[in-house]
Motif scaffolding. Structure first.
Motif, PDB file in Angstrom:
ATOM      1  N   LEU A  59      20.233  60.527  46.931  1.00  0.00           N
ATOM      2  CA  LEU A  59      20.797  61.850  47.237  1.00  0.00           C
ATOM      3  C   LEU A  59      22.098  62.065  46.466  1.00  0.00           C
ATOM      4  N   PHE A  60      22.924  61.034  46.398  1.00  0.00           N
ATOM      5  CA  PHE A  60      24.203  61.136  45.690  1.00  0.00           C
ATOM      6  C   PHE A  60      23.972  61.430  44.207  1.00  0.00           C
ATOM      7  N   LYS A  61      23.029  60.755  43.581  1.00  0.00           N
ATOM      8  CA  LYS A  61      22.771  60.949  42.153  1.00  0.00           C
ATOM      9  C   LYS A  61      22.246  62.356  41.862  1.00  0.00           C
ATOM     10  N   VAL A  62      21.373  62.844  42.735  1.00  0.00           N
ATOM     11  CA  VAL A  62      20.841  64.192  42.547  1.00  0.00           C
ATOM     12  C   VAL A  62      21.954  65.223  42.688  1.00  0.00           C
ATOM     13  N   MET A  63      22.824  65.043  43.686  1.00  0.00           N
ATOM     14  CA  MET A  63      23.908  65.996  43.910  1.00  0.00           C
ATOM     15  C   MET A  63      24.977  65.887  42.824  1.00  0.00           C
ATOM     16  N   GLN A  64      25.137  64.705  42.254  1.00  0.00           N
ATOM     17  CA  GLN A  64      26.029  64.558  41.098  1.00  0.00           C
ATOM     18  C   GLN A  64      25.574  65.452  39.951  1.00  0.00           C
ATOM     19  N   LYS A  65      24.285  65.394  39.692  1.00  0.00           N
ATOM     20  CA  LYS A  65      23.726  66.206  38.614  1.00  0.00           C
ATOM     21  C   LYS A  65      23.872  67.693  38.912  1.00  0.00           C
ATOM     22  N   LYS A  66      23.657  68.075  40.176  1.00  0.00           N
ATOM     23  CA  LYS A  66      23.721  69.484  40.558  1.00  0.00           C
ATOM     24  C   LYS A  66      25.144  70.018  40.471  1.00  0.00           C
ATOM     25  N   THR A  67      26.117  69.231  40.902  1.00  0.00           N
ATOM     26  CA  THR A  67      27.507  69.697  40.938  1.00  0.00           C
ATOM     27  C   THR A  67      28.275  69.414  39.657  1.00  0.00           C
ATOM     28  N   GLY A  68      27.683  68.600  38.759  1.00  0.00           N
ATOM     29  CA  GLY A  68      28.363  68.293  37.499  1.00  0.00           C
ATOM     30  C   GLY A  68      29.463  67.256  37.634  1.00  0.00           C
ATOM     31  N   LEU A  69      29.462  66.462  38.712  1.00  0.00           N
ATOM     32  CA  LEU A  69      30.473  65.426  38.908  1.00  0.00           C
ATOM     33  C   LEU A  69      30.049  64.158  38.173  1.00  0.00           C
ATOM     34  N   LYS A  70      30.775  63.813  37.113  1.00  0.00           N
ATOM     35  CA  LYS A  70      30.450  62.617  36.337  1.00  0.00           C
ATOM     36  C   LYS A  70      31.345  61.489  36.802  1.00  0.00           C
ATOM     37  N   LEU A  71      30.737  60.565  37.510  1.00  0.00           N
ATOM     38  CA  LEU A  71      31.530  59.510  38.135  1.00  0.00           C
ATOM     39  C   LEU A  71      30.652  58.288  38.363  1.00  0.00           C
ATOM     40  N   GLU A  72      31.128  57.122  37.930  1.00  0.00           N
ATOM     41  CA  GLU A  72      30.403  55.877  38.160  1.00  0.00           C
ATOM     42  C   GLU A  72      30.842  55.299  39.497  1.00  0.00           C
ATOM     43  N   VAL A  73      29.912  55.186  40.422  1.00  0.00           N
ATOM     44  CA  VAL A  73      30.206  54.668  41.762  1.00  0.00           C
ATOM     45  C   VAL A  73      29.275  53.496  42.039  1.00  0.00           C
ATOM     46  N   PRO A  74      29.830  52.297  42.302  1.00  0.00           N
ATOM     47  CA  PRO A  74      28.982  51.126  42.549  1.00  0.00           C
ATOM     48  C   PRO A  74      28.011  51.334  43.719  1.00  0.00           C
ATOM     49  N   GLN A 123      24.863  60.740  59.879  1.00  0.00           N
ATOM     50  CA  GLN A 123      24.041  60.911  58.686  1.00  0.00           C
ATOM     51  C   GLN A 123      24.416  62.209  57.965  1.00  0.00           C
ATOM     52  N   LEU A 124      24.585  62.091  56.647  1.00  0.00           N
ATOM     53  CA  LEU A 124      24.966  63.264  55.857  1.00  0.00           C
ATOM     54  C   LEU A 124      23.726  63.959  55.310  1.00  0.00           C
ATOM     55  N   SER A 125      23.699  65.267  55.442  1.00  0.00           N
ATOM     56  CA  SER A 125      22.609  66.049  54.861  1.00  0.00           C
ATOM     57  C   SER A 125      22.883  66.283  53.383  1.00  0.00           C
ATOM     58  N   GLY A 126      21.909  66.830  52.697  1.00  0.00           N
ATOM     59  CA  GLY A 126      22.116  67.180  51.295  1.00  0.00           C
ATOM     60  C   GLY A 126      23.245  68.187  51.141  1.00  0.00           C
ATOM     61  N   ALA A 127      23.312  69.143  52.085  1.00  0.00           N
ATOM     62  CA  ALA A 127      24.376  70.145  52.038  1.00  0.00           C
ATOM     63  C   ALA A 127      25.739  69.489  52.237  1.00  0.00           C
ATOM     64  N   ASP A 128      25.806  68.498  53.136  1.00  0.00           N
ATOM     65  CA  ASP A 128      27.071  67.774  53.355  1.00  0.00           C
ATOM     66  C   ASP A 128      27.498  67.037  52.095  1.00  0.00           C
ATOM     67  N   MET A 129      26.541  66.339  51.470  1.00  0.00           N
ATOM     68  CA  MET A 129      26.860  65.561  50.272  1.00  0.00           C
ATOM     69  C   MET A 129      27.326  66.483  49.151  1.00  0.00           C
ATOM     70  N   GLU A 130      26.678  67.625  49.002  1.00  0.00           N
ATOM     71  CA  GLU A 130      27.091  68.583  47.973  1.00  0.00           C
ATOM     72  C   GLU A 130      28.505  69.083  48.238  1.00  0.00           C
ATOM     73  N   ALA A 131      28.823  69.358  49.503  1.00  0.00           N
ATOM     74  CA  ALA A 131      30.161  69.828  49.857  1.00  0.00           C
ATOM     75  C   ALA A 131      31.218  68.780  49.515  1.00  0.00           C
TER      76      ALA A 131
END
Length: 584
Positions: A468-483, A495-503
């Protein structure tokens, strides 16, 4: 009936459109003389020109020259233009008849025919009866019929409207008219706009004029080009152009081609999609939102089993195996699980358009049914198409009339009937989305309508959160390496929803920008996670999860934590939650 007589060696009906052949066949039975044409009555129709070549013209011209070309007299009437004739001979005959009428009744109609329906219909009836008694053949075409016999309760009609309705009903079963060679044709864009006393009359034959199919659009494009090579004005090949313009009338298609031919605007795939979207939304007057999907199911995070099922359906559609497709899907799950996005990506997987229902209801009597008819007509022309209905439990209503003269009940019945029509299996795929499937009437979610019930849930495993994090990274344009994103989420956070993660990711970018930095860091993300408090509605979310579990038709779609739950326990807990929420 047509230019060629029925007794000719060649079949005079062979070259007619399907709807016109049906009209002719009903006419030849001598049991029907009144026809109600509805649908694409403002579109162009195919004509046979004097040199035998194919051309196109208005429905009025088609009826006068093609369908009723062999009649002795063809007359037209509408409120605006009044009574008109199709030929000089008929006009002279009409003038002669009016002179006799004036002498008998002291009127002055030979100089100026009245336009109001009360007097105009009396004149027309007199003319028809006189010519029938002489053995003549006639056709009367009444346009904008909804202005003469509008839909609605009889008590709401004016005295003039009731007179017109009574007159047309009388004509429909009049023995002289049925025995004679006469046809009365009423034209209206929507059947729902016409009084049901006429549209449901057993002596009246309603016939729908559909939007042109792919081969008909192909024929019109060839006609419009007049020998020019399509490549000179279009990057889209001929066959693809005909396929991509599904849902457009010939008039709309003419606009696209005219811009290319006369204004030099080259037709490209993107330009055609945008123009088509613009034209369809204009036709629907805000009743539908036309969505061109840009993603495939690869863009959906998690929901592995749901994606697998939808990919199987996509493959079946690509192979043309429509008979194995579900009529529709019920997509349920808590808010923020990406129900709308999943449906859009499914459509993108197979490259079909998506339309989303907007508010088609109106406070004015009859308008809601008319709007719904427009939507259905467009969907039939657009197929294959995915139809997205968000918040379906409240949007579609139910069979309860609710004190609105039965409109809600009729609308619900129309939707349920259209959804369950197996003719459209695989052609119109319904997606009913809701966080509360328990509130959706069983009529819509039974087999034969929304057959497959998919349930979506928040990510539970570390792998699901990472995806979910990787998909939302692509959607929001956040380029960040996270272990590991799971390590950054504070302990105790639900539990975080997709909307929460995007926010969270949007806030991370905002935090960096506020501090004068273009590039966000892991520390920014960690700080936002620690500060972020997702909206918490624990009882509502629990209820939405459990009713999704109840509705789900595939055990494999359920997370392990829900798969093990006893069904009786779920039912009891749902009842408890509903009581708690009602009390709150």
């Amino acid at each position: 009936m047509t230019k060629a007589r029925k007794g000719d060696a060649a079949d005079p009906l062979a070259e007619l459109p399907v709807w016109a052949r049906k009209l002719a066949q009903k006419y030849y039975t001598k049991t029907v003389n009144t026809f109600l044409l509805y649908g694409a009555v403002r579109d162009l129709q195919p004509l046979t020109q004097e040199d035998g070549s194919r051309g196109f013209g208005t429905l009025r011209t088609f009826l006068a020259e093609e369908l009723f070309g062999g009649r002795d007299h063809v007359l037209f009437y509408d409120r605006s233009s009044g009574i008109r004739s199709s030929s000089p001979d008929t006009q002279k005959e009409l003038q002669r008849t009016m002179a006799g009428y004036d002498a008998l009744y002291g009127t002055d109609y030979a100089k100026s025919l009245p336009r109001d329906p009360a007097r105009a219909l009396q004149i027309l009836e007199n003319f028809l009866r006189m010519r029938l008694s002489e053995g003549r053949s006639l056709a009367l075409i009444i346009d904008f019929a909804e202005t003469l016999v509008p839909g609605g309760e009889m008590s709401h009609l004016s005295a003039e409207d009731r007179f017109v309705l009574a007159t047309l009903e009388k004509w429909a079963h009049d023995p002289q008219f049925l025995a004679g060679d006469v046809s009365v044709v009423l034209l209206a864009e929507n059947l729902a706009d016409i009084s049901p006393r006429l549209s449901r009359n057993p002596f009246v034959a309603p016939l729908e004029l559909p939007l042109p199919m792919e081969e008909e659009r192909l024929e019109y494009v060839r006609f419009k080009l007049e020998g020019k090579k399509l490549a000179a004005v279009s990057d889209v090949p001929l066959a693809a152009l005909a396929k991509m313009t599904a849902g457009l009338s010939r008039i709309n298609l003419d606009r696209v081609l005219t811009e290319a031919l006369e204004r030099g605007i080259r037709i490209t795939t993107e330009q055609l999609k945008e123009k088509k979207k613009e034209l369809i939304q204009a036709e629907c007057h805000g009743l539908l939102e036309f969505i061109e999907p840009v993603n495939t199911l690869d863009a959906v995070a998690g929901h592995a089993k749901a994606k697998e099922m939808l990919r199987g359906a996509a493959n079946a559609l690509k192979k043309g195996r429509m008979e194995v497709m579900p009529m529709g899907y019920l997509v349920s799950g808590p808010v923020g699980t990406g129900k709308t996005f999943l449906v859009s990506c499914f459509a993108g997987e197979i490259g079909i358009p998506v339309v989303k229902f907007l508010n088609f209801r109106s406070q004015w009597q009859g308008v809601t049914e008319s709007n719904l008819e427009k939507i259905f007509n467009l969907l039939k022309a657009l197929w294959p198409v995915a139809v997205m209905v968000d918040e379906a439990d409240t949007f579609l209503g139910n069979r309860d009339s609710g004190g609105d003269s039965g409109t809600s009940s009729r609308v619900f019945g129309s939707i349920a009937s259209f959804m369950g029509n197996t003719v459209y299996r695989g052609k119109i795929v319904w997606f009913l989305m809701t966080a509360r499937p328990d509130l959706l009437p069983i009529d819509l979610k039974r087999q034969g309508r929304a057959e497959e019930h998919l349930a979506l849930f928040y990510p539970e495993t570390e792998a699901e959160r990472e995806e979910l994090f990787k998909v939302m990274q692509k959607k929001t344009g956040l380029k960040l390496e996270v272990p590991s994103i799971s390590e950054l989420i504070p302990t105790g956070t639900r539990q975080l929803s997709g909307a929460d993660m995007e926010a969270v990711l949007v806030r991370t970018r905002f935090r960096a920008l506020a501090q004068g930095r273009e590039q966000a860091t892991v520390e920014d993300l960690k700080a936002v996670f620690e500060d972020f408090v997702p909206p918490s509605y624990p009882l509502e979310i629990e209820l939405q999860n459990l009713v999704a579990v109840q509705e789900c038709t595939s055990r494999e779609l359920l997370p392990e934590s829900f798969r093990r739950l006893d069904r009786d326990h779920i039912t009891r807990r749902v009842r408890e939650l509903k009581n708690l929420l009602e009390q709150g």
